[in-house]
Enzyme design. Structure first.
Site, PDB file in Angstrom:
ATOM      1  N   GLU A  85      -5.619   3.855   6.046  1.00  0.00           N
ATOM      2  CA  GLU A  85      -5.325   3.752   4.617  1.00  0.00           C
ATOM      3  C   GLU A  85      -5.789   4.964   3.839  1.00  0.00           C
ATOM      4  O   GLU A  85      -5.053   5.465   2.986  1.00  0.00           O
ATOM      5  CB  GLU A  85      -5.927   2.475   4.039  1.00  0.00           C
ATOM      6  CG  GLU A  85      -5.545   2.224   2.602  1.00  0.00           C
ATOM      7  CD  GLU A  85      -5.872   0.825   2.128  1.00  0.00           C
ATOM      8  OE1 GLU A  85      -6.031   0.628   0.920  1.00  0.00           O
ATOM      9  OE2 GLU A  85      -5.955  -0.091   2.967  1.00  0.00           O
ATOM     10  N   SER A 108     -11.293  -0.675   3.147  1.00  0.00           N
ATOM     11  CA  SER A 108     -10.529  -0.939   4.377  1.00  0.00           C
ATOM     12  C   SER A 108      -9.980   0.374   4.928  1.00  0.00           C
ATOM     13  O   SER A 108      -9.211   1.055   4.251  1.00  0.00           O
ATOM     14  CB  SER A 108      -9.379  -1.909   4.086  1.00  0.00           C
ATOM     15  OG  SER A 108      -9.875  -3.151   3.641  1.00  0.00           O
ATOM     16  N   ARG A 116       0.828  -1.210   0.000  1.00  0.00           N
ATOM     17  CA  ARG A 116       0.000   0.000   0.000  1.00  0.00           C
ATOM     18  C   ARG A 116       0.864   1.263   0.000  1.00  0.00           C
ATOM     19  O   ARG A 116       0.573   2.255   0.668  1.00  0.00           O
ATOM     20  CB  ARG A 116      -0.959   0.019   1.198  1.00  0.00           C
ATOM     21  CG  ARG A 116      -1.896  -1.154   1.265  1.00  0.00           C
ATOM     22  CD  ARG A 116      -2.840  -1.220   0.064  1.00  0.00           C
ATOM     23  NE  ARG A 116      -3.664  -2.420   0.137  1.00  0.00           N
ATOM     24  CZ  ARG A 116      -3.331  -3.585  -0.395  1.00  0.00           C
ATOM     25  NH1 ARG A 116      -2.195  -3.713  -1.054  1.00  0.00           N
ATOM     26  NH2 ARG A 116      -4.123  -4.633  -0.295  1.00  0.00           N
TER      27      ARG A 116
END
Length: 357
Positions: free
Chosen positions: A349, A244, A166
């Site tokens: 995130e 998420s 990520r």
């Protein structure tokens, strides 16, 4: 290129929170994007670049500067060879799942496990978007960007992008680069990449590493995502989210051992153990597992206005009337609860604008 004053940013994000933009400029081509960003930088005004809005939480006061909305479109095949595969150049504003759908239809293999992910193509290399055993880094050949520091268009080869979990150079550069186009190198085959995700393999009734028809892989992924409330549906508040909200923790081995000790203290030596995946950068474990074992189950916070999804504990959702402040308050409660229970600090995130978690 179109401009508007006071547009509510809630209407442009999947979380559906956020106040007005001082000015919203919709850029529909590469030239429009470059011109809009250069104009804002020359005027030394605050800039926010927005595309699909699927990874963004904007504060209730909005954004006082200029928001450049990336709305460019286009998918162009640059080369095609049975052995080397197909090279495809995609505009940053192309909706991601539209591109995946076309890839499956054309027999371009390598992104089918990323079906159903909201947002636009230009955002995918920033976060190195991944799911069900695939990451965009697996298939990206180049990322064409506007370098705001140098004032020029640059092409970053995949090796220069610094992809991680990520993560990417574009993300770490803190707004220096604006993605204009992404070039993908995909295999020419009607079969998927090897299936590497256990739940997906089970649903497809195959073993780890087998390949399946591309259309079958896509449908199985979409079914998995729908069960988790991860396919956008205006009528389903479980999908009013950023997907998420927390990344899976990546821990140094010593920190993971400390986590195991905290888990044993909490549940006893014969209790549950957190999932663990060895990586070159440490041990990755499950944020969802930690959230649930810290006492935050599906639907925590219901009836809202902000609550965990009733289908998936990684998603913080807007139940219809949530403010950005309510979303952040819930995120802080969960983050601090996990830290107190297990000594692991979860990392958000989505990008937070005007908000402090």
């Amino acid at each position: 290129m179109q401009a508007a004053i006071g547009t509510p940013l809630a209407s442009l994000t999947t979380m559906r929170v956020g106040g007005p933009a001082g000015r919203l400029v919709t850029a529909e081509s590469v030239d429009d994007i470059v011109d809009a960003v250069r104009e804002v930088d020359d005027a030394q005004e605050p800039l926010l670049v927005l595309s699909g809005g699927s990874n963004l939480v904007v504060c209730d006061a909005g954004f006082a500067g200029t928001v450049v909305r990336i709305a460019s479109r286009g998918v162009r095949v640059e080369s095609r060879d049975r052995c080397a595969g197909v090279t495809v150049r995609v505009a940053a504003g192309e909706p991601w799942d539209d591109f995946v759908l076309r890839a499956v239809a054309e027999g371009w293999s390598g992104v089918e496990a990323l079906s159903g992910i909201p947002g636009c193509v230009g955002s995918t290399p920033v976060q190195n978007v991944g799911a069900y055993g695939q990451e965009v880094a697996d298939t990206i050949a180049q990322v064409r960007v506007w370098d705001r520091h140098r004032g020029q268009v640059r092409t970053l080869a995949a090796a220069e992008c610094g992809f991680g979990y990520r993560d990417s150079l574009v993300k770490r550069a803190g707004g220096r680069f604006v993605v204009l186009e992404v070039v993908f190198q995909l295999a020419l085959t009607d079969l998927s990449a090897p299936v590497r995700y256990a739940d997906l393999a089970s649903a497809l009734e195959v073993t780890d590493g087998e390949r399946v028809p591309l259309a079958d892989a896509r449908e199985a992924v979409l079914a998995q995502r729908r069960r988790r409330g991860m396919v956008l549906d205006p009528a389903d508040h479980d999908t009013w989210s950023c997907g998420s909200f927390f990344t899976n923790p990546l821990l140094p081995p010593a920190d993971f051992q400390a986590l195991l000790g905290r888990v044993a203290e909490r549940f006893g030596p014969d209790g549950p153990a957190p999932p663990a995946w060895e990586t070159p950068d440490g041990v990755k474990t499950s944020a969802a597992w930690l959230i649930e074992r810290a006492g935050f189950g599906k639907g925590f916070g219901m009836p809202g206005p902000a609550a965990l999804s009733t289908k998936h504990t990684l998603a913080i959702t807007n139940r219809g009337t949530a403010s950005a402040a309510a979303i952040i308050d819930l995120a802080r409660t969960i983050r601090d609860g996990v830290a107190a229970a297990f000594g692991v600090r979860l990392v958000n995130e989505p990008v937070l604008i005007g908000l402090d978690l």
